[in-house]
Design a protein around this motif. Structure first.
Motif, PDB file in Angstrom:
ATOM      1  N   ILE A   1     -42.614 -29.882  -1.859  1.00 56.65           N
ATOM      2  CA  ILE A   1     -42.122 -29.448  -3.160  1.00 56.65           C
ATOM      3  C   ILE A   1     -42.284 -30.602  -4.138  1.00 56.65           C
ATOM      4  O   ILE A   1     -41.800 -31.707  -3.890  1.00 56.65           O
ATOM      5  CB  ILE A   1     -40.646 -29.002  -3.098  1.00 56.65           C
ATOM      6  CG1 ILE A   1     -40.509 -27.832  -2.112  1.00 56.65           C
ATOM      7  CG2 ILE A   1     -40.143 -28.623  -4.490  1.00 56.65           C
ATOM      8  CD1 ILE A   1     -39.090 -27.450  -1.787  1.00 56.65           C
ATOM      9  N   LEU A   2     -42.988 -30.336  -5.221  1.00 57.35           N
ATOM     10  CA  LEU A   2     -43.160 -31.317  -6.288  1.00 57.35           C
ATOM     11  C   LEU A   2     -42.348 -30.858  -7.482  1.00 57.35           C
ATOM     12  O   LEU A   2     -42.406 -29.688  -7.861  1.00 57.35           O
ATOM     13  CB  LEU A   2     -44.623 -31.440  -6.706  1.00 57.35           C
ATOM     14  CG  LEU A   2     -44.788 -32.365  -7.907  1.00 57.35           C
ATOM     15  CD1 LEU A   2     -45.463 -33.645  -7.501  1.00 57.35           C
ATOM     16  CD2 LEU A   2     -45.518 -31.687  -9.030  1.00 57.35           C
ATOM     17  N   GLU A   3     -41.587 -31.774  -8.051  1.00 55.40           N
ATOM     18  CA  GLU A   3     -40.884 -31.507  -9.298  1.00 55.40           C
ATOM     19  C   GLU A   3     -41.300 -32.576 -10.287  1.00 55.40           C
ATOM     20  O   GLU A   3     -41.350 -33.766  -9.942  1.00 55.40           O
ATOM     21  CB  GLU A   3     -39.366 -31.499  -9.087  1.00 55.40           C
ATOM     22  CG  GLU A   3     -38.931 -30.338  -8.226  1.00 55.40           C
ATOM     23  CD  GLU A   3     -37.446 -30.288  -7.967  1.00 55.40           C
ATOM     24  OE1 GLU A   3     -36.953 -29.179  -7.700  1.00 55.40           O
ATOM     25  OE2 GLU A   3     -36.780 -31.340  -8.016  1.00 55.40           O
ATOM     26  N   ALA A   4     -41.645 -32.149 -11.502  1.00 59.74           N
ATOM     27  CA  ALA A   4     -42.103 -33.075 -12.539  1.00 59.74           C
ATOM     28  C   ALA A   4     -41.349 -32.799 -13.830  1.00 59.74           C
ATOM     29  O   ALA A   4     -41.166 -31.648 -14.215  1.00 59.74           O
ATOM     30  CB  ALA A   4     -43.609 -32.903 -12.773  1.00 59.74           C
ATOM     31  N   ASP A   5     -40.929 -33.871 -14.479  1.00 61.16           N
ATOM     32  CA  ASP A   5     -40.280 -33.755 -15.784  1.00 61.16           C
ATOM     33  C   ASP A   5     -41.351 -33.693 -16.858  1.00 61.16           C
ATOM     34  O   ASP A   5     -42.097 -34.654 -17.045  1.00 61.16           O
ATOM     35  CB  ASP A   5     -39.365 -34.954 -16.040  1.00 61.16           C
ATOM     36  CG  ASP A   5     -38.124 -34.936 -15.165  1.00 61.16           C
ATOM     37  OD1 ASP A   5     -37.751 -33.840 -14.700  1.00 61.16           O
ATOM     38  OD2 ASP A   5     -37.533 -36.001 -14.951  1.00 61.16           O
TER      39      ASP A   5
END
Length: 131
Positions: free
Chosen positions: A44-48
Motif C-alpha cells: 500500500i502506497l500513500e502519497a500526500d
C-alpha cells in the motif's frame, strides 16, 4: 527529538540523492512525501498530494517499480504584495518506487481523496500467480 532529527537527515539525504545535479530546486519541481507498507497480500502506497488534481497525475507499474508522476500548480494569490516566505512548492513531480516483489498490475486499485493518494498493489504470490 533524536528520532525526528534522524528522519530529517534521512529526508535531506534522499533529496540530495534524487536531485538532479546542477538544476536549482525551484526549477526541478517537488517531491511528494510517501509511505509504502505491506500486509501479507498487498503493498500500500500513500502519497500526500495537496493541490494536485486527479487528472494531473499518473500511476503506473513497470516491473518491480511503481511510478508516480504529475504536476501541481497554484493560482496566483499575491496580486499587490510581495512574498516574505514561499515554501509551498509546485511544478512537475516524478517518483519511481522500487517494490520488493512483483505485483498484479491488473488488480491495482487507486484512490484519491482529500489530497491523499492511496494505491493498493496486490502481490502476485499472494494470489498464487506467477509472473
Amino acid at each position: 527529538f533524536p528520532l525526528r532529527l534522524s528522519q530529517e537527515i534521512d529526508r535531506l539525504f534522499q533529496e540530495m540523492i534524487h536531485r538532479r545535479w546542477g538544476i536549482p530546486r525551484e526549477l526541478q519541481g517537488w517531491n511528494p512525501s510517501i509511505d509504502l507498507y505491506e500486509t501479507p497480500d498487498v503493498f500500500i502506497l500513500e502519497a500526500d498530494l495537496p493541490g494536485v488534481k486527479r487528472e494531473d497525475m499518473q500511476v503506473e507499474v513497470e516491473g518491480r517499480h511503481l511510478i508516480l508522476q504529475g504536476r501541481r500548480t497554484f493560482k496566483e494569490t499575491c496580486s499587490d504584495g510581495r512574498f516574505r516566505y514561499q515554501e509551498r512548492e509546485c511544478g512537475d513531480f516524478f517518483r519511481r518506487i522500487a517494490l520488493p516483489e512483483l505485483v498484479d498490475k491488473e488488480g491495482v486499485e487507486v484512490e484519491f481523496d482529500g489530497g491523499v493518494l492511496r494505491v493498493i498493489l496486490p502481490k502476485l504470490q499472494a494470489e498464487g500467480k506467477r509472473p
